[in-house]
Design a protein around this motif. Structure first.
Motif, mmCIF file in Angstrom:
data_model
loop_
_atom_site.group_PDB
_atom_site.id
_atom_site.type_symbol
_atom_site.label_atom_id
_atom_site.label_comp_id
_atom_site.label_asym_id
_atom_site.label_seq_id
_atom_site.Cartn_x
_atom_site.Cartn_y
_atom_site.Cartn_z
ATOM 1 N N ALA A 59 -5.656 -4.236 4.800
ATOM 2 C CA ALA A 59 -5.317 -5.053 3.438
ATOM 3 C C ALA A 59 -4.650 -3.413 2.742
ATOM 4 O O ALA A 59 -3.507 -3.758 1.698
ATOM 5 N N LEU A 60 -5.218 -2.344 2.813
ATOM 6 C CA LEU A 60 -4.756 -1.142 2.067
ATOM 7 C C LEU A 60 -3.337 -0.626 2.644
ATOM 8 O O LEU A 60 -2.454 -0.474 1.644
ATOM 9 N N MET A 61 -3.083 -0.923 3.842
ATOM 10 C CA MET A 61 -1.642 -0.268 4.460
ATOM 11 C C MET A 61 -0.699 -1.395 3.910
ATOM 12 O O MET A 61 0.411 -1.120 3.869
ATOM 13 N N ALA A 62 -0.922 -2.852 3.661
ATOM 14 C CA ALA A 62 -0.011 -3.755 3.231
ATOM 15 C C ALA A 62 0.274 -3.649 1.824
ATOM 16 O O ALA A 62 1.279 -4.304 1.470
ATOM 17 N N ASP A 63 -0.645 -2.947 1.142
ATOM 18 C CA ASP A 63 -0.323 -2.427 -0.406
ATOM 19 C C ASP A 63 0.528 -1.448 -0.607
ATOM 20 O O ASP A 63 0.544 -0.284 -0.013
ATOM 21 N N ALA A 64 1.896 -1.732 -1.414
ATOM 22 C CA ALA A 64 3.103 -0.920 -1.500
ATOM 23 C C ALA A 64 2.427 0.228 -2.275
ATOM 24 O O ALA A 64 2.888 1.571 -1.882
ATOM 25 N N GLN A 65 1.429 0.258 -3.050
ATOM 26 C CA GLN A 65 1.042 1.747 -3.746
ATOM 27 C C GLN A 65 0.110 2.419 -3.089
ATOM 28 O O GLN A 65 -0.106 3.676 -3.308
ATOM 29 N N LEU A 66 -0.326 1.768 -1.939
ATOM 30 C CA LEU A 66 -1.492 2.572 -1.183
ATOM 31 C C LEU A 66 -1.057 3.084 0.367
ATOM 32 O O LEU A 66 -1.698 3.695 0.935
ATOM 33 N N LYS A 67 -0.034 2.406 0.930
ATOM 34 C CA LYS A 67 0.183 2.512 2.217
ATOM 35 C C LYS A 67 0.399 4.050 2.722
ATOM 36 O O LYS A 67 0.280 4.363 3.855
ATOM 37 N N ASP A 68 0.843 5.069 1.816
ATOM 38 C CA ASP A 68 1.100 6.224 2.234
ATOM 39 C C ASP A 68 0.018 7.320 2.130
ATOM 40 O O ASP A 68 0.446 8.319 2.423
ATOM 41 N N PHE A 69 -0.925 6.602 1.902
ATOM 42 C CA PHE A 69 -2.123 7.503 1.581
ATOM 43 C C PHE A 69 -3.122 7.504 2.818
ATOM 44 O O PHE A 69 -3.359 6.365 3.407
ATOM 45 N N ASP A 70 -3.679 8.555 3.165
ATOM 46 C CA ASP A 70 -4.812 8.644 4.226
ATOM 47 C C ASP A 70 -6.196 8.480 3.328
ATOM 48 O O ASP A 70 -6.885 9.276 2.945
ATOM 49 N N ILE A 71 -6.654 6.854 3.568
ATOM 50 C CA ILE A 71 -7.855 6.559 2.828
ATOM 51 C C ILE A 71 -8.848 6.455 4.006
ATOM 52 O O ILE A 71 -8.552 5.490 5.062
ATOM 53 N N GLN A 72 -9.927 7.193 3.942
ATOM 54 C CA GLN A 72 -11.052 6.945 4.875
ATOM 55 C C GLN A 72 -11.883 5.602 4.443
ATOM 56 O O GLN A 72 -12.029 5.485 3.202
ATOM 57 N N ILE A 73 -12.450 4.962 5.500
ATOM 58 C CA ILE A 73 -13.146 3.725 5.143
ATOM 59 C C ILE A 73 -14.357 3.738 5.768
ATOM 60 O O ILE A 73 -14.263 3.826 7.342
ATOM 61 N N GLU A 74 -15.377 3.812 5.154
ATOM 62 C CA GLU A 74 -16.743 3.651 5.934
ATOM 63 C C GLU A 74 -17.599 2.339 5.496
ATOM 64 O O GLU A 74 -17.518 2.239 4.318
ATOM 65 N N THR A 75 -17.999 1.597 6.315
ATOM 66 C CA THR A 75 -18.543 0.257 6.244
ATOM 67 C C THR A 75 -20.177 0.140 6.855
ATOM 68 O O THR A 75 -19.978 0.629 7.566
ATOM 69 N N LYS A 85 -7.594 11.013 -0.797
ATOM 70 C CA LYS A 85 -7.103 11.468 -2.156
ATOM 71 C C LYS A 85 -5.854 10.376 -2.419
ATOM 72 O O LYS A 85 -5.098 10.241 -1.438
ATOM 73 N N VAL A 86 -5.765 10.154 -3.623
ATOM 74 C CA VAL A 86 -4.616 9.501 -4.017
ATOM 75 C C VAL A 86 -3.688 10.184 -5.195
ATOM 76 O O VAL A 86 -4.398 11.210 -5.616
ATOM 77 N N ASP A 87 -2.557 9.870 -5.623
ATOM 78 C CA ASP A 87 -2.014 10.511 -6.714
ATOM 79 C C ASP A 87 -2.358 10.070 -8.115
ATOM 80 O O ASP A 87 -2.376 11.147 -9.162
ATOM 81 N N THR A 88 -2.570 8.947 -8.250
ATOM 82 C CA THR A 88 -3.093 8.595 -9.700
ATOM 83 C C THR A 88 -4.347 7.587 -9.820
ATOM 84 O O THR A 88 -4.762 7.199 -8.739
ATOM 85 N N GLN A 89 -4.627 7.768 -11.091
ATOM 86 C CA GLN A 89 -6.008 6.544 -11.420
ATOM 87 C C GLN A 89 -5.541 5.447 -11.067
ATOM 88 O O GLN A 89 -6.639 4.571 -10.506
ATOM 89 N N ALA A 90 -4.603 4.986 -11.311
ATOM 90 C CA ALA A 90 -3.995 3.332 -10.839
ATOM 91 C C ALA A 90 -4.309 3.139 -9.638
ATOM 92 O O ALA A 90 -4.700 2.126 -9.165
ATOM 93 N N GLN A 91 -3.850 4.021 -8.931
ATOM 94 C CA GLN A 91 -3.817 3.866 -7.280
ATOM 95 C C GLN A 91 -5.314 3.905 -6.635
ATOM 96 O O GLN A 91 -5.860 3.092 -5.891
ATOM 97 N N ASP A 93 -7.735 2.743 -8.492
ATOM 98 C CA ASP A 93 -8.404 1.465 -9.166
ATOM 99 C C ASP A 93 -7.863 0.162 -8.303
ATOM 100 O O ASP A 93 -8.500 -0.603 -8.023
ATOM 101 N N GLN A 94 -6.620 0.443 -7.752
ATOM 102 C CA GLN A 94 -6.088 -0.626 -6.932
ATOM 103 C C GLN A 94 -6.423 -0.529 -5.790
ATOM 104 O O GLN A 94 -6.913 -1.763 -5.211
ATOM 105 N N ALA A 95 -7.071 0.377 -4.999
ATOM 106 C CA ALA A 95 -7.590 0.529 -3.677
ATOM 107 C C ALA A 95 -8.928 -0.193 -3.827
ATOM 108 O O ALA A 95 -9.306 -0.808 -3.022
ATOM 109 N N LYS A 96 -9.760 0.130 -4.906
ATOM 110 C CA LYS A 96 -11.075 -0.675 -5.230
ATOM 111 C C LYS A 96 -10.873 -1.965 -5.292
ATOM 112 O O LYS A 96 -11.513 -2.916 -4.808
#
Length: 115
Positions: A59-75, A85-91, A93-96
């Motif tokens: 889902a994160l990779m499919a989002d245009a705002q988030l696909k270029d970031f290395d976001i680690q996910i632990e479940t 790390k992301v560039d903006t607060q909006a990104q 919030d979008q990831a959440k």
């Protein structure tokens, strides 16, 4: 002799794989959906964490705002923690939002840092 041994080894591997797969639950094969259900419920009612992590990552990779970031996910038991790390607060919030909307996710601990 070597060819015969290789044939038996190959046949054994195929047989073992077939036996393993025959025990898998195929789910509802007649159901049609635009997106595959990447979550599974276990006997205790918790989601399968590996599948939830995979679904969140997809889902994160499919989002245009988030696909270029290395976001680690632990479940753990459906509770997801995001870090990286992301560039903006909006990104952030979008990831959440994207994570919370993923099937099987119970809660989101958003530890993403804004650069």
């Amino acid at each position: 002799m070597q060819t015969l041994k290789l044939t038996f080894v190959t046949a054994g591997i195929v047989l073992a794989g077939s036996l393993l797969l025959s025990g898998c639950d195929r789910g509802n094969v007649n159901a049609q959906s635009d997106s595959p259900d990447l979550t599974m419920t276990t006997e205790d009612g918790t989601g399968d964490d590996v599948k939830i992590t995979s679904a969140v990552n997809t889902a994160l990779m499919a989002d245009a705002q988030l696909k270029d970031f290395d976001i680690q996910i632990e479940t753990r038991k459906g509770d997801v923690m995001l870090s990286g790390k992301v560039d903006t607060q909006a990104q952030k919030d979008q990831a959440k939002l994207v994570t919370a909307a993923t099937s099987g996710v119970h809660s989101v601990n958003n530890q993403l840092k804004v650069k």
